[in-house]
Scaffold this motif. Structure first.
Motif, PDB file in Angstrom:
ATOM      1  N   TYR A  22       0.834  -1.206   0.000  1.00 27.50           N
ATOM      2  CA  TYR A  22       0.000   0.000   0.000  1.00 27.50           C
ATOM      3  C   TYR A  22       0.867   1.254   0.000  1.00 27.50           C
ATOM      4  O   TYR A  22       0.633   2.193  -0.765  1.00 27.50           O
ATOM      5  CB  TYR A  22      -0.912   0.001   1.224  1.00 27.50           C
ATOM      6  N   LEU A  23       1.886   1.258   0.874  1.00 29.05           N
ATOM      7  CA  LEU A  23       2.755   2.429   0.953  1.00 29.05           C
ATOM      8  C   LEU A  23       3.518   2.647  -0.345  1.00 29.05           C
ATOM      9  O   LEU A  23       3.703   3.786  -0.797  1.00 29.05           O
ATOM     10  CB  LEU A  23       3.736   2.286   2.125  1.00 29.05           C
ATOM     11  N   ASP A  24       3.965   1.548  -0.960  1.00 29.91           N
ATOM     12  CA  ASP A  24       4.691   1.671  -2.220  1.00 29.91           C
ATOM     13  C   ASP A  24       3.787   2.219  -3.313  1.00 29.91           C
ATOM     14  O   ASP A  24       4.191   3.091  -4.092  1.00 29.91           O
ATOM     15  CB  ASP A  24       5.249   0.301  -2.631  1.00 29.91           C
ATOM     16  N   ALA A  25       2.542   1.706  -3.357  1.00 31.76           N
ATOM     17  CA  ALA A  25       1.608   2.189  -4.377  1.00 31.76           C
ATOM     18  C   ALA A  25       1.278   3.662  -4.158  1.00 31.76           C
ATOM     19  O   ALA A  25       1.190   4.451  -5.105  1.00 31.76           O
ATOM     20  CB  ALA A  25       0.333   1.345  -4.344  1.00 31.76           C
ATOM     21  N   HIS A  26       1.099   4.055  -2.880  1.00 33.40           N
ATOM     22  CA  HIS A  26       0.767   5.440  -2.574  1.00 33.40           C
ATOM     23  C   HIS A  26       1.932   6.370  -2.910  1.00 33.40           C
ATOM     24  O   HIS A  26       1.737   7.470  -3.437  1.00 33.40           O
ATOM     25  CB  HIS A  26       0.415   5.563  -1.083  1.00 33.40           C
ATOM     26  N   GLN A  27       3.148   5.903  -2.651  1.00 34.59           N
ATOM     27  CA  GLN A  27       4.319   6.723  -2.914  1.00 34.59           C
ATOM     28  C   GLN A  27       4.490   7.005  -4.392  1.00 34.59           C
ATOM     29  O   GLN A  27       4.971   8.069  -4.781  1.00 34.59           O
ATOM     30  CB  GLN A  27       5.562   6.028  -2.355  1.00 34.59           C
ATOM     31  N   HIS A  28       4.096   6.055  -5.220  1.00 31.39           N
ATOM     32  CA  HIS A  28       4.321   6.204  -6.659  1.00 31.39           C
ATOM     33  C   HIS A  28       3.104   6.722  -7.408  1.00 31.39           C
ATOM     34  O   HIS A  28       3.074   6.717  -8.637  1.00 31.39           O
ATOM     35  CB  HIS A  28       4.770   4.857  -7.250  1.00 31.39           C
ATOM     36  N   LYS A  29       2.079   7.175  -6.685  1.00 31.63           N
ATOM     37  CA  LYS A  29       0.953   7.818  -7.346  1.00 31.63           C
ATOM     38  C   LYS A  29       1.400   9.159  -7.927  1.00 31.63           C
ATOM     39  O   LYS A  29       2.269   9.840  -7.374  1.00 31.63           O
ATOM     40  CB  LYS A  29      -0.180   8.078  -6.346  1.00 31.63           C
ATOM     41  N   THR A  30       0.794   9.542  -9.030  1.00 33.46           N
ATOM     42  CA  THR A  30       1.082  10.856  -9.598  1.00 33.46           C
ATOM     43  C   THR A  30       0.410  11.937  -8.757  1.00 33.46           C
ATOM     44  O   THR A  30      -0.548  11.692  -8.036  1.00 33.46           O
ATOM     45  CB  THR A  30       0.572  10.941 -11.044  1.00 33.46           C
ATOM     46  N   MET A  31       0.931  13.142  -8.856  1.00 30.44           N
ATOM     47  CA  MET A  31       0.426  14.275  -8.080  1.00 30.44           C
ATOM     48  C   MET A  31      -0.105  15.349  -9.026  1.00 30.44           C
ATOM     49  O   MET A  31       0.573  15.734  -9.984  1.00 30.44           O
ATOM     50  CB  MET A  31       1.545  14.865  -7.223  1.00 30.44           C
ATOM     51  N   LEU A  32      -1.325  15.802  -8.783  1.00 29.86           N
ATOM     52  CA  LEU A  32      -1.908  16.896  -9.554  1.00 29.86           C
ATOM     53  C   LEU A  32      -2.124  18.092  -8.634  1.00 29.86           C
ATOM     54  O   LEU A  32      -2.768  17.990  -7.591  1.00 29.86           O
ATOM     55  CB  LEU A  32      -3.249  16.485 -10.166  1.00 29.86           C
ATOM     56  N   THR A 108      -6.945   9.921  -3.762  1.00 27.18           N
ATOM     57  CA  THR A 108      -7.875   8.837  -4.098  1.00 27.18           C
ATOM     58  C   THR A 108      -7.047   7.607  -4.438  1.00 27.18           C
ATOM     59  O   THR A 108      -5.819   7.612  -4.322  1.00 27.18           O
ATOM     60  CB  THR A 108      -8.756   9.237  -5.294  1.00 27.18           C
ATOM     61  N   GLU A 109      -7.697   6.579  -4.866  1.00 29.24           N
ATOM     62  CA  GLU A 109      -6.978   5.355  -5.236  1.00 29.24           C
ATOM     63  C   GLU A 109      -6.050   5.570  -6.420  1.00 29.24           C
ATOM     64  O   GLU A 109      -5.061   4.864  -6.597  1.00 29.24           O
ATOM     65  CB  GLU A 109      -7.983   4.238  -5.555  1.00 29.24           C
ATOM     66  N   LYS A 110      -6.350   6.567  -7.246  1.00 34.10           N
ATOM     67  CA  LYS A 110      -5.609   6.736  -8.493  1.00 34.10           C
ATOM     68  C   LYS A 110      -4.569   7.855  -8.447  1.00 34.10           C
ATOM     69  O   LYS A 110      -3.587   7.815  -9.192  1.00 34.10           O
ATOM     70  CB  LYS A 110      -6.583   7.014  -9.645  1.00 34.10           C
ATOM     71  N   ARG A 111      -4.766   8.864  -7.600  1.00 37.78           N
ATOM     72  CA  ARG A 111      -3.892  10.031  -7.699  1.00 37.78           C
ATOM     73  C   ARG A 111      -3.916  10.822  -6.394  1.00 37.78           C
ATOM     74  O   ARG A 111      -4.877  10.766  -5.621  1.00 37.78           O
ATOM     75  CB  ARG A 111      -4.334  10.919  -8.871  1.00 37.78           C
ATOM     76  N   LYS A 112      -2.815  11.561  -6.146  1.00 35.82           N
ATOM     77  CA  LYS A 112      -2.763  12.502  -5.031  1.00 35.82           C
ATOM     78  C   LYS A 112      -2.994  13.923  -5.573  1.00 35.82           C
ATOM     79  O   LYS A 112      -2.699  14.213  -6.734  1.00 35.82           O
ATOM     80  CB  LYS A 112      -1.396  12.430  -4.345  1.00 35.82           C
ATOM     81  N   PHE A 113      -3.522  14.786  -4.687  1.00 39.37           N
ATOM     82  CA  PHE A 113      -3.883  16.137  -5.116  1.00 39.37           C
ATOM     83  C   PHE A 113      -3.435  17.168  -4.082  1.00 39.37           C
ATOM     84  O   PHE A 113      -3.478  16.913  -2.878  1.00 39.37           O
ATOM     85  CB  PHE A 113      -5.405  16.262  -5.293  1.00 39.37           C
ATOM     86  N   ILE A 114      -3.017  18.320  -4.583  1.00 40.73           N
ATOM     87  CA  ILE A 114      -2.885  19.526  -3.767  1.00 40.73           C
ATOM     88  C   ILE A 114      -3.753  20.585  -4.428  1.00 40.73           C
ATOM     89  O   ILE A 114      -3.554  20.931  -5.595  1.00 40.73           O
ATOM     90  CB  ILE A 114      -1.432  20.016  -3.674  1.00 40.73           C
ATOM     91  N   VAL A 115      -4.741  21.079  -3.692  1.00 44.89           N
ATOM     92  CA  VAL A 115      -5.675  22.058  -4.248  1.00 44.89           C
ATOM     93  C   VAL A 115      -5.513  23.373  -3.502  1.00 44.89           C
ATOM     94  O   VAL A 115      -5.346  23.408  -2.284  1.00 44.89           O
ATOM     95  CB  VAL A 115      -7.130  21.545  -4.161  1.00 44.89           C
ATOM     96  N   ALA A 116      -5.535  24.457  -4.247  1.00 45.80           N
ATOM     97  CA  ALA A 116      -5.464  25.805  -3.683  1.00 45.80           C
ATOM     98  C   ALA A 116      -6.805  26.487  -3.880  1.00 45.80           C
ATOM     99  O   ALA A 116      -7.266  26.636  -5.013  1.00 45.80           O
ATOM    100  CB  ALA A 116      -4.349  26.608  -4.347  1.00 45.80           C
ATOM    101  N   ASP A 117      -7.423  26.863  -2.775  1.00 45.94           N
ATOM    102  CA  ASP A 117      -8.668  27.633  -2.834  1.00 45.94           C
ATOM    103  C   ASP A 117      -8.283  29.103  -2.860  1.00 45.94           C
ATOM    104  O   ASP A 117      -7.741  29.632  -1.887  1.00 45.94           O
ATOM    105  CB  ASP A 117      -9.533  27.310  -1.616  1.00 45.94           C
ATOM    106  N   ASN A 233     -13.390  12.178 -11.623  1.00 47.88           N
ATOM    107  CA  ASN A 233     -12.838  11.298 -12.659  1.00 47.88           C
ATOM    108  C   ASN A 233     -11.931  12.093 -13.597  1.00 47.88           C
ATOM    109  O   ASN A 233     -10.869  11.611 -14.014  1.00 47.88           O
ATOM    110  CB  ASN A 233     -13.953  10.631 -13.454  1.00 47.88           C
ATOM    111  N   HIS A 234     -12.332  13.311 -13.917  1.00 45.61           N
ATOM    112  CA  HIS A 234     -11.495  14.143 -14.792  1.00 45.61           C
ATOM    113  C   HIS A 234     -10.178  14.489 -14.099  1.00 45.61           C
ATOM    114  O   HIS A 234      -9.109  14.432 -14.724  1.00 45.61           O
ATOM    115  CB  HIS A 234     -12.242  15.420 -15.163  1.00 45.61           C
ATOM    116  N   LEU A 235     -10.245  14.834 -12.815  1.00 50.63           N
ATOM    117  CA  LEU A 235      -9.029  15.160 -12.080  1.00 50.63           C
ATOM    118  C   LEU A 235      -8.100  13.955 -11.975  1.00 50.63           C
ATOM    119  O   LEU A 235      -6.869  14.095 -11.972  1.00 50.63           O
ATOM    120  CB  LEU A 235      -9.373  15.669 -10.679  1.00 50.63           C
ATOM    121  N   GLU A 236      -8.661  12.765 -11.893  1.00 47.73           N
ATOM    122  CA  GLU A 236      -7.850  11.557 -11.757  1.00 47.73           C
ATOM    123  C   GLU A 236      -7.211  11.116 -13.065  1.00 47.73           C
ATOM    124  O   GLU A 236      -6.188  10.415 -13.057  1.00 47.73           O
ATOM    125  CB  GLU A 236      -8.708  10.411 -11.223  1.00 47.73           C
ATOM    126  N   THR A 237      -7.766  11.536 -14.178  1.00 48.46           N
ATOM    127  CA  THR A 237      -7.309  10.989 -15.468  1.00 48.46           C
ATOM    128  C   THR A 237      -6.676  12.026 -16.392  1.00 48.46           C
ATOM    129  O   THR A 237      -6.108  11.650 -17.424  1.00 48.46           O
ATOM    130  CB  THR A 237      -8.490  10.333 -16.212  1.00 48.46           C
TER     131      THR A 237
END
Length: 636
Positions: A22-32, A108-117, A233-237
């Motif tokens: 799990y940690l390996d998969a999370h570490q290698h997720k892409t970041m948006l 999420t399961e597919k990607r990590k996010f940093i959002v600025a409001d 879904n758009h943010l993940e893909t």
């Protein structure tokens, strides 16, 4: 029941393997990285709160506090006010608006996010620019009841200007217009007309309700007519910018030279564009020295290749000069270096830009001195009209040319944010005052070079049997600068010294007759005086400058132009009330009456020197004695 512990070990082993996986998969997720922007009350904070909630990124105690806060601020029924998750400042909660940029992390399961409001109010445009500077995608929210507003246009233009390639048009509060398909299509058509006019080629439009969750993570039954993607879904893909940057030629600004011992010398930095491999031929800019990559060193060991975004240390086959601020590039595809540019500039300081004033600019890992010229035009972001402007004020955007004190390696901002974007720092306050995006280098930067001359400044000085110098007299109008300067030149002439007096009033009849007296023109006047004084010292002269020159920054700029030990600042110090009494021209009285604007000491500031080489007490010292005091400092 078994008597062995083997099954327990197996279970523990499986759990450990699952955790590691799990940690390996999370570490290698892409970041948006993305921002939400739009007009006031379009629902930006609510949308982010909803995404955090739907992504299960809220702890139980935080959720309970959120429910309590929602009741306290008056949310009806059992509903949660998701905006409270993001609006953390007390002032934001009290006013119901966003003031500062709020950053939130979720995954999420597919990607990590940093959002600025980012704030919606026009006066917080600089905050929006700050949040957008690192974003790859912008979610432009529109209230379905209000449609495309001025701030919608402003934030869309800024997002496009800053180089955000992916735009999502989120038509929010669809529940308040009965999920009308016609209303959604009307807003999308209006936005498309505007987007086409500013060069946004494509965007993704989604009808949503941030409050109720429609089309956020799942398709809403309330919009059966909408068959497109959900927001999550758009943010993940969506394709990340890193993919495009990797296809460009290799670029790495050098951040640090690493030399832990005599056997290792490496150049550390983060790869801005492209891929680098062991054995690649690289070039150091701006020196143009070439070598070959010997090793790619990281904390986890050597690599055979590294890609954009990775922080690495490169060692080279040859011992060549390379330091912080240089840029390593692929030898077969080098970048340019220049010292004169055109750019878009977003001004973010309460004090307006002063053309001619020296500022620091930071581009990549390089910091240089730069001077901006008067804007070619300012942009009215509400109408997209180009307007004439002498300067830029808070939140203003314009097209400006600027020059640097030495060549810098760059690429147009559209090709590289790292080598095309820069920030501007005030030299006096160290405050970041602007952000810029380079368009291109001006031809003058390539075509104009220093001409070698056989007779140099030292030869001129020897012919005159003196050391060149600049004596810069500053003080309020009426302080007696001109009288002291005139007496100083008389006494130097009696000593057979070669001099020239540049009097501020006389200069206004010729060299600076096109200038007024506002802050920007005063800066330009001081710049011209300093440049002329420098040329005259090259001729071996002792130059006497008598000018109010009210700003510390310009007097420092003049000092920096002159060789070390050749600049003498003289503060002719007279209290303001005494200067007004001595005013034979009646200028102070006219300024007090409102007939003169930008008059130093009355409606324009005077920044008195704090470390002048000579301070003349104009109350007690005659011009003759003042001149003698200056000569004693000038000619020991």
């Amino acid at each position: 029941m078994t008597t062995t512990d083997e099954p327990i070990y197996q279970v523990e082993s499986l759990i450990a393997e699952d955790i590691d996986a799990y940690l390996d998969a999370h570490q290698h997720k892409t970041m948006l990285r993305f921002i939400t922007c739009g007009s006031v009350d379009d629902g930006k904070s609510t949308l982010i709160g909803r995404m955090l909630y739907d992504s299960h990124m809220i702890f139980e105690d935080h959720l309970q506090a959120l429910e309590s806060d929602s009741k306290r601020v008056g949310t009806q029924g059992e509903a949660i006010d998701f905006a409270l998750l993001v609006d953390g400042l007390a002032a934001e909660r009290e006013q119901g608006i966003t003031i500062d940029v709020a950053y939130r992390f979720f995954g999420t399961e597919k990607r990590k996010f940093i959002v600025a409001d980012t704030p919606g109010h026009e006066q917080y445009t600089r905050n929006m620019v700050t949040g957008a500077s690192t974003a790859e995608l912008a979610v432009i929210l529109i209230d379905a009841r209000k449609g495309v507003l001025t701030q919608t246009r402003r934030h869309s233009f800024l997002a496009h200007l800053i180089g955000i390639r992916h735009i999502v048009l989120a038509v929010n509060k669809m529940d308040l217009v009965d999920y009308s398909k016609d209303r959604f299509e009307e807003i999308v058509a209006a936005y498309r007309d505007f987007a086409d006019s500013i060069g946004i080629a494509d965007f993704t439009a989604i009808p949503i309700s941030g409050f109720l969750g429609d089309n956020i993570t799942t398709h809403s039954p309330n919009t059966p007519w909408y068959t497109g993607t959900t927001l999550m879904n758009h943010l993940e893909t969506v394709e990340l910018d890193q993919t495009l940057d990797q296809a460009r030629p290799f670029r790495m600004p050098v951040q640090r030279v690493t030399r832990p011992d005599l056997n290792f010398r490496g150049f550390a930095g983060t790869i801005a564009n492209g891929i680098v491999k062991v054995g690649d031929s690289v070039r150091v800019l701006p020196s143009n020295k070439t070598s070959t990559v010997a090793r790619i060193v990281t904390f986890d060991g050597d690599l055979e290749e590294a890609v954009v975004g990775q922080a690495v240390t490169l060692t080279l086959e040859d011992e060549i000069d390379c330091s912080r601020g240089d840029v390593l590039v692929l030898d077969s595809a080098p970048a340019e270096a220049a010292d004169h540019f055109e750019c878009h500039l977003v001004w973010m300081d309460d004090a307006e830009m002063l053309p001619g004033r020296p500022y620091w600019i930071k581009i990549g890992t390089t910091t240089v001195t730069a001077q901006f010229e008067r804007p070619k035009y300012a942009i009215n972001v509400n109408t997209m009209d180009h307007m004439a402007a002498k300067t830029l004020g808070l939140n203003a955007i314009g097209v400006v040319t600027f020059s640097t004190d030495r060549p810098v390696v760059f690429e147009p901002y559209t090709q590289s944010h790292d080598l095309g974007g820069f920030i501007v720092v005030d030299k006096m306050t160290n405050a970041t005052v602007a952000a810029g995006m380079i368009h291109f280098a001006l031809r003058r930067a390539k075509n104009v070079a220093w001409q070698a001359l056989d007779i140099d400044r030292s030869h001129h000085a020897r012919m005159k049997h003196q050391a060149p110098a600049v004596v810069w007299l500053t003080g309020l109008s009426g302080s007696g600068k001109s009288e002291v300067a005139n007496e100083l030149e008389v006494q130097l002439a009696r000593m057979n010294r070669h001099t020239f007096l540049l009097d501020g009033d006389n200069i206004r009849h010729g060299l600076s007759k096109d200038l007024g007296f506002d802050d920007a023109d005063r800066v330009e006047n001081a710049r011209r005086l300093a440049e002329v004084a420098k040329l005259m010292t090259d001729a071996g002269l002792i130059v006497i400058v008598s000018s109010i020159s009210p700003f510390t920054a310009e007097r420092r700029m003049a000092r920096d132009l002159i060789a070390d030990g050749e600049f003498v600042e003289v503060f002719v110090d007279l209290p303001l009330e005494e200067a007004e009494k001595r005013d034979t021209k009646g200028l102070y009285a006219r300024a007090r009456a409102g007939e003169l604007t930008h008059f130093t000491g009355v409606n324009s500031p005077y920044e008195a020197p704090t470390a002048a080489e000579v301070r003349i007490d104009a109350l007690t010292t005659s011009p003759k004695d003042a001149a003698a005091e200056i000569i004693a400092r000038l000619i020991p």
